[in-house]
Design a protein around this motif. Sequence first.
Motif, PDB file in Angstrom:
ATOM      1  N   GLU A   1       0.831  -1.184   0.000  1.00 60.31           N
ATOM      2  CA  GLU A   1       0.000   0.000   0.000  1.00 60.31           C
ATOM      3  C   GLU A   1       0.872   1.242   0.000  1.00 60.31           C
ATOM      4  N   GLU A   2       0.370   2.294  -0.617  1.00 62.56           N
ATOM      5  CA  GLU A   2       1.105   3.551  -0.675  1.00 62.56           C
ATOM      6  C   GLU A   2       1.257   4.135   0.727  1.00 62.56           C
ATOM      7  N   ASP A   3       2.426   4.701   0.999  1.00 63.10           N
ATOM      8  CA  ASP A   3       2.741   5.300   2.297  1.00 63.10           C
ATOM      9  C   ASP A   3       2.797   4.276   3.423  1.00 63.10           C
ATOM     10  N   LYS A   4       2.910   3.002   3.086  1.00 54.47           N
ATOM     11  CA  LYS A   4       3.038   1.957   4.096  1.00 54.47           C
ATOM     12  C   LYS A   4       4.437   1.341   4.001  1.00 54.47           C
ATOM     13  N   ALA A   5       5.000   0.997   5.155  1.00 52.27           N
ATOM     14  CA  ALA A   5       6.327   0.379   5.169  1.00 52.27           C
ATOM     15  C   ALA A   5       6.271  -0.985   4.502  1.00 52.27           C
ATOM     16  N   ALA A   6       7.189  -1.238   3.568  1.00 50.98           N
ATOM     17  CA  ALA A   6       7.166  -2.499   2.819  1.00 50.98           C
ATOM     18  C   ALA A   6       7.523  -3.694   3.686  1.00 50.98           C
ATOM     19  N   TYR A   7       8.153  -3.456   4.824  1.00 50.71           N
ATOM     20  CA  TYR A   7       8.605  -4.562   5.670  1.00 50.71           C
ATOM     21  C   TYR A   7       7.601  -4.906   6.774  1.00 50.71           C
ATOM     22  N   VAL A   8       6.441  -4.267   6.789  1.00 49.93           N
ATOM     23  CA  VAL A   8       5.423  -4.551   7.804  1.00 49.93           C
ATOM     24  C   VAL A   8       4.303  -5.372   7.190  1.00 49.93           C
TER      25      VAL A   8
ATOM     26  N   PHE B   1       3.345  -7.710  11.992  1.00 49.43           N
ATOM     27  CA  PHE B   1       4.585  -8.492  11.947  1.00 49.43           C
ATOM     28  C   PHE B   1       5.636  -7.689  11.202  1.00 49.43           C
ATOM     29  N   CYS B   2       6.773  -7.433  11.863  1.00 49.92           N
ATOM     30  CA  CYS B   2       7.884  -6.713  11.248  1.00 49.92           C
ATOM     31  C   CYS B   2       8.848  -7.725  10.640  1.00 49.92           C
ATOM     32  N   MET B   3       8.979  -7.694   9.323  1.00 47.38           N
ATOM     33  CA  MET B   3       9.834  -8.658   8.641  1.00 47.38           C
ATOM     34  C   MET B   3      11.314  -8.368   8.879  1.00 47.38           C
ATOM     35  N   LEU B   4      11.654  -7.131   9.221  1.00 45.49           N
ATOM     36  CA  LEU B   4      13.045  -6.799   9.483  1.00 45.49           C
ATOM     37  C   LEU B   4      13.523  -7.383  10.799  1.00 45.49           C
ATOM     38  N   CYS B   5      12.693  -7.269  11.809  1.00 45.11           N
ATOM     39  CA  CYS B   5      13.083  -7.679  13.158  1.00 45.11           C
ATOM     40  C   CYS B   5      12.483  -9.015  13.561  1.00 45.11           C
ATOM     41  N   GLN B   6      11.586  -9.557  12.706  1.00 46.68           N
ATOM     42  CA  GLN B   6      10.903 -10.799  13.042  1.00 46.68           C
ATOM     43  C   GLN B   6      10.189 -10.668  14.391  1.00 46.68           C
TER      44      GLN B   6
ATOM     45  N   ASP C   1       5.064  -7.391  17.782  1.00 47.03           N
ATOM     46  CA  ASP C   1       4.400  -6.424  18.646  1.00 47.03           C
ATOM     47  C   ASP C   1       4.774  -5.016  18.215  1.00 47.03           C
ATOM     48  N   PHE C   2       3.896  -4.047  18.557  1.00 47.88           N
ATOM     49  CA  PHE C   2       4.137  -2.655  18.172  1.00 47.88           C
ATOM     50  C   PHE C   2       5.272  -2.029  18.975  1.00 47.88           C
ATOM     51  N   ALA C   3       5.545  -2.549  20.173  1.00 48.25           N
ATOM     52  CA  ALA C   3       6.525  -1.928  21.056  1.00 48.25           C
ATOM     53  C   ALA C   3       7.917  -1.884  20.436  1.00 48.25           C
TER      54      ALA C   3
END
Length: 212
Positions: A115-122, A131-136, A139-141
């Motif tokens: 999606e536009e303006d959305k982080a590609a790694y989320v 889910f954060c693909m960078l950090c695996q 959680d939002f914290a």
Amino acid sequence: KLGFCILLLRYRGLLDRFCEIRQLGTELFRGSGLPSALQQEIVEAANREAEGAFAPSLHGSPQGWVRQRASGTGMCYFSSMVEQGRNQWRWPVQPDPPLVEPPVPEPPFRRGIPEEDKAAYVEFNKAGTVFCMLCQAQDFAHFTQPQHFAAVNAWRMLSDVVRDCTSDLREQCALTSEDVPGLSWTWQYWLRVSMLERIGATEPSQMTITQR
């Protein structure tokens, strides 16, 4: 150091012309498909070395071969120690090992539509949690943690490397429509070398890569 592009150099007939590097510079590699930065690196290395550094070696032989001298011409050729009666004038090159690709694991997240303006790694995992693909991390914290900021900076640097490499690939291979041996492998390796050098993760020589 040139082992990763030796197949491409041999196919283009450049191995026998390395002694011309000091005279022709990067023009020697025009149309070869080599990354432009690699072309310049080879030329700079040639200019730093003594005259004749890239001339064919007159000593030694590869593993499994013996260097012989023809009595009629005085020229050297190579005899195989494995295959009786096999002789050749060219420097023997070992065949590439067969490529064995590991199975692709199922990701723990559900891939969505970018999606536009959305982080590609989320993304979102199967439970619908972020889910954060960078950090695996799930959680939002963690998005406020220093480790996440460091991962984002590395991701941005690597994205720049991919963009620059893609642009150079299009320029160097714009006229190449044939299936060139070693071309894909050269660019895969060079991309990984460039990535590692950009983030300072390790020395390229320490990488373990399976050749295509």
